[in-house]
Write a protein that holds these residues in place. Sequence first.
Motif, PDB file in Angstrom:
ATOM      1  N   PHE A   1       0.810  -1.212   0.000  1.00 14.87           N
ATOM      2  CA  PHE A   1       0.000   0.000   0.000  1.00 14.87           C
ATOM      3  C   PHE A   1       0.849   1.272   0.000  1.00 14.87           C
ATOM      4  O   PHE A   1       0.301   2.374  -0.028  1.00 14.87           O
ATOM      5  CB  PHE A   1      -0.923   0.019   1.223  1.00 14.87           C
ATOM      6  CG  PHE A   1      -1.900  -1.121   1.245  1.00 14.87           C
ATOM      7  CD1 PHE A   1      -3.101  -1.031   0.564  1.00 14.87           C
ATOM      8  CD2 PHE A   1      -1.617  -2.282   1.938  1.00 14.87           C
ATOM      9  CE1 PHE A   1      -4.008  -2.074   0.578  1.00 14.87           C
ATOM     10  CE2 PHE A   1      -2.513  -3.329   1.964  1.00 14.87           C
ATOM     11  CZ  PHE A   1      -3.715  -3.235   1.277  1.00 14.87           C
ATOM     12  N   LEU A   2       2.163   1.119   0.039  1.00 16.05           N
ATOM     13  CA  LEU A   2       3.050   2.282   0.073  1.00 16.05           C
ATOM     14  C   LEU A   2       3.285   2.770  -1.350  1.00 16.05           C
ATOM     15  O   LEU A   2       3.818   2.041  -2.191  1.00 16.05           O
ATOM     16  CB  LEU A   2       4.378   1.893   0.735  1.00 16.05           C
ATOM     17  CG  LEU A   2       5.262   3.024   1.258  1.00 16.05           C
ATOM     18  CD1 LEU A   2       4.507   3.857   2.293  1.00 16.05           C
ATOM     19  CD2 LEU A   2       6.535   2.446   1.880  1.00 16.05           C
ATOM     20  N   LEU A   3       2.886   3.991  -1.632  1.00 14.13           N
ATOM     21  CA  LEU A   3       2.906   4.498  -3.001  1.00 14.13           C
ATOM     22  C   LEU A   3       4.203   5.209  -3.363  1.00 14.13           C
ATOM     23  O   LEU A   3       4.505   5.371  -4.544  1.00 14.13           O
ATOM     24  CB  LEU A   3       1.716   5.457  -3.215  1.00 14.13           C
ATOM     25  CG  LEU A   3       0.322   4.845  -2.987  1.00 14.13           C
ATOM     26  CD1 LEU A   3      -0.754   5.906  -3.198  1.00 14.13           C
ATOM     27  CD2 LEU A   3       0.095   3.652  -3.899  1.00 14.13           C
ATOM     28  N   LEU A   4       4.964   5.655  -2.375  1.00 16.56           N
ATOM     29  CA  LEU A   4       6.202   6.379  -2.644  1.00 16.56           C
ATOM     30  C   LEU A   4       7.283   5.396  -3.061  1.00 16.56           C
ATOM     31  O   LEU A   4       7.765   4.609  -2.249  1.00 16.56           O
ATOM     32  CB  LEU A   4       6.629   7.177  -1.411  1.00 16.56           C
ATOM     33  CG  LEU A   4       5.624   8.242  -0.938  1.00 16.56           C
ATOM     34  CD1 LEU A   4       6.106   8.898   0.349  1.00 16.56           C
ATOM     35  CD2 LEU A   4       5.415   9.288  -2.020  1.00 16.56           C
ATOM     36  N   GLY A   5       7.688   5.438  -4.325  1.00 18.14           N
ATOM     37  CA  GLY A   5       8.611   4.455  -4.882  1.00 18.14           C
ATOM     38  C   GLY A   5       9.947   4.371  -4.171  1.00 18.14           C
ATOM     39  O   GLY A   5      10.408   3.283  -3.800  1.00 18.14           O
ATOM     40  N   ARG A   6      10.598   5.502  -3.959  1.00 16.40           N
ATOM     41  CA  ARG A   6      11.915   5.499  -3.334  1.00 16.40           C
ATOM     42  C   ARG A   6      11.845   5.017  -1.888  1.00 16.40           C
ATOM     43  O   ARG A   6      12.728   4.297  -1.426  1.00 16.40           O
ATOM     44  CB  ARG A   6      12.527   6.904  -3.387  1.00 16.40           C
ATOM     45  CG  ARG A   6      12.926   7.351  -4.788  1.00 16.40           C
ATOM     46  CD  ARG A   6      13.599   8.705  -4.767  1.00 16.40           C
ATOM     47  NE  ARG A   6      13.994   9.125  -6.107  1.00 16.40           N
ATOM     48  CZ  ARG A   6      14.586  10.284  -6.374  1.00 16.40           C
ATOM     49  NH1 ARG A   6      14.848  11.145  -5.384  1.00 16.40           N
ATOM     50  NH2 ARG A   6      14.910  10.588  -7.618  1.00 16.40           N
ATOM     51  N   LEU A   7      10.792   5.420  -1.190  1.00 14.84           N
ATOM     52  CA  LEU A   7      10.638   5.001   0.195  1.00 14.84           C
ATOM     53  C   LEU A   7      10.428   3.491   0.281  1.00 14.84           C
ATOM     54  O   LEU A   7      10.957   2.822   1.175  1.00 14.84           O
ATOM     55  CB  LEU A   7       9.459   5.738   0.837  1.00 14.84           C
ATOM     56  CG  LEU A   7       9.220   5.480   2.327  1.00 14.84           C
ATOM     57  CD1 LEU A   7      10.457   5.858   3.138  1.00 14.84           C
ATOM     58  CD2 LEU A   7       8.006   6.266   2.817  1.00 14.84           C
ATOM     59  N   ARG A   8       9.674   2.931  -0.654  1.00 13.68           N
ATOM     60  CA  ARG A   8       9.461   1.477  -0.686  1.00 13.68           C
ATOM     61  C   ARG A   8      10.783   0.746  -0.883  1.00 13.68           C
ATOM     62  O   ARG A   8      11.070  -0.226  -0.191  1.00 13.68           O
ATOM     63  CB  ARG A   8       8.495   1.098  -1.810  1.00 13.68           C
ATOM     64  CG  ARG A   8       7.072   1.482  -1.591  1.00 13.68           C
ATOM     65  CD  ARG A   8       6.147   0.730  -2.512  1.00 13.68           C
ATOM     66  NE  ARG A   8       6.469   0.953  -3.927  1.00 13.68           N
ATOM     67  CZ  ARG A   8       5.761   0.445  -4.930  1.00 13.68           C
ATOM     68  NH1 ARG A   8       4.720  -0.314  -4.681  1.00 13.68           N
ATOM     69  NH2 ARG A   8       6.085   0.703  -6.172  1.00 13.68           N
ATOM     70  N   VAL A   9      11.572   1.220  -1.829  1.00 14.42           N
ATOM     71  CA  VAL A   9      12.854   0.564  -2.116  1.00 14.42           C
ATOM     72  C   VAL A   9      13.791   0.667  -0.920  1.00 14.42           C
ATOM     73  O   VAL A   9      14.465  -0.307  -0.554  1.00 14.42           O
ATOM     74  CB  VAL A   9      13.504   1.181  -3.371  1.00 14.42           C
ATOM     75  CG1 VAL A   9      14.910   0.607  -3.578  1.00 14.42           C
ATOM     76  CG2 VAL A   9      12.648   0.912  -4.598  1.00 14.42           C
ATOM     77  N   MET A  10      13.844   1.838  -0.289  1.00 18.47           N
ATOM     78  CA  MET A  10      14.701   2.013   0.887  1.00 18.47           C
ATOM     79  C   MET A  10      14.278   1.093   2.019  1.00 18.47           C
ATOM     80  O   MET A  10      15.120   0.467   2.671  1.00 18.47           O
ATOM     81  CB  MET A  10      14.664   3.479   1.346  1.00 18.47           C
ATOM     82  CG  MET A  10      15.381   4.439   0.420  1.00 18.47           C
ATOM     83  SD  MET A  10      15.211   6.165   0.973  1.00 18.47           S
ATOM     84  CE  MET A  10      15.903   6.069   2.611  1.00 18.47           C
ATOM     85  N   LEU A  11      12.977   1.001   2.264  1.00 18.26           N
ATOM     86  CA  LEU A  11      12.478   0.140   3.337  1.00 18.26           C
ATOM     87  C   LEU A  11      12.814  -1.321   3.069  1.00 18.26           C
ATOM     88  O   LEU A  11      13.284  -2.030   3.967  1.00 18.26           O
ATOM     89  CB  LEU A  11      10.962   0.316   3.475  1.00 18.26           C
ATOM     90  CG  LEU A  11      10.266  -0.561   4.517  1.00 18.26           C
ATOM     91  CD1 LEU A  11      10.844  -0.314   5.908  1.00 18.26           C
ATOM     92  CD2 LEU A  11       8.755  -0.319   4.501  1.00 18.26           C
ATOM     93  N   VAL A  12      12.596  -1.784   1.845  1.00 15.85           N
ATOM     94  CA  VAL A  12      12.907  -3.168   1.497  1.00 15.85           C
ATOM     95  C   VAL A  12      14.396  -3.433   1.614  1.00 15.85           C
ATOM     96  O   VAL A  12      14.818  -4.488   2.106  1.00 15.85           O
ATOM     97  CB  VAL A  12      12.396  -3.488   0.073  1.00 15.85           C
ATOM     98  CG1 VAL A  12      12.919  -4.846  -0.391  1.00 15.85           C
ATOM     99  CG2 VAL A  12      10.877  -3.481   0.042  1.00 15.85           C
ATOM    100  N   ALA A  13      15.217  -2.481   1.177  1.00 14.89           N
ATOM    101  CA  ALA A  13      16.671  -2.656   1.254  1.00 14.89           C
ATOM    102  C   ALA A  13      17.135  -2.784   2.703  1.00 14.89           C
ATOM    103  O   ALA A  13      17.976  -3.632   3.028  1.00 14.89           O
ATOM    104  CB  ALA A  13      17.378  -1.486   0.570  1.00 14.89           C
TER     105      ALA A  13
END
Length: 255
Positions: free
Chosen positions: A79-91
């Motif tokens: 549900f997280l729409l901010l692309g960069r934030l999603r990638v940072m969180l997953v990383a």
Amino acid sequence: MNHHALNRLLTIALPAATLGAFLVMFKNPYLLPFLAPLLLAALVGVLWQLAGRRWSARLGHFAATPLLLLASLTLYVSFLLLGRLRVMLVAVVCWLLYVYLEHVHTYYAQPERYHSYVWINLTTYLNLLVILLMSGGWYWLHLFLDVSLPAGAIAVAATASLLGYQQLAFGGGQRQGRVPLLLALTVSLGELFYVVGWFPTTPFTNATFIMLAYYVIVGLSRNQLLGTLGPRVIRRYAVITAASLALVAATARWA
């Protein structure tokens, strides 16, 4: 390739593959129902391999945190729409998964270097992240898909109960009193999730309140079982919690 080299490779390969799989899912969301279960199955397989291909109660406790971490991450970033934030969180989560797998590998391959307090500290922080992501994910479900708050309360309470048992059972201290403390944790987190769900703020802010409650209840419970619960410990938790609540409330976006 010998057994030791294979295990070291797997501790690196699985987090890297997890990061790659999430990046693929971000580009192709329809793959989520297929890749997410595969990642969880791969994690179980790697843990089983690290344990010498033998299942035990200890391995079950080792598996609880990373499995719930991956599951809660999948739910939250859906549900997280901010692309960069999603990638940072997953990383960040993938790096933490690598650290955790290295710890499990040390436990089985080099027991003389293993220190139980490292696992306790590591799971303490990872479990807080699990509660944050799991709570936030269910609040997103309620907001976007109108999933009932009681359903989310049950899921979060069950997660907190499992993680709380893990920490209280293997965190040392006396066995007597664990069950009432776990019941208090389960009921408190479930009720709090339902109540906080009505707050006019974001799912992340609501989830932070749940995480702080879990931190306080589990922390005080562990100290109670260890016989170290005193005024100094209570003051420390009170100060940390009050400061955190004030910071979250001051920076939250209220409707």
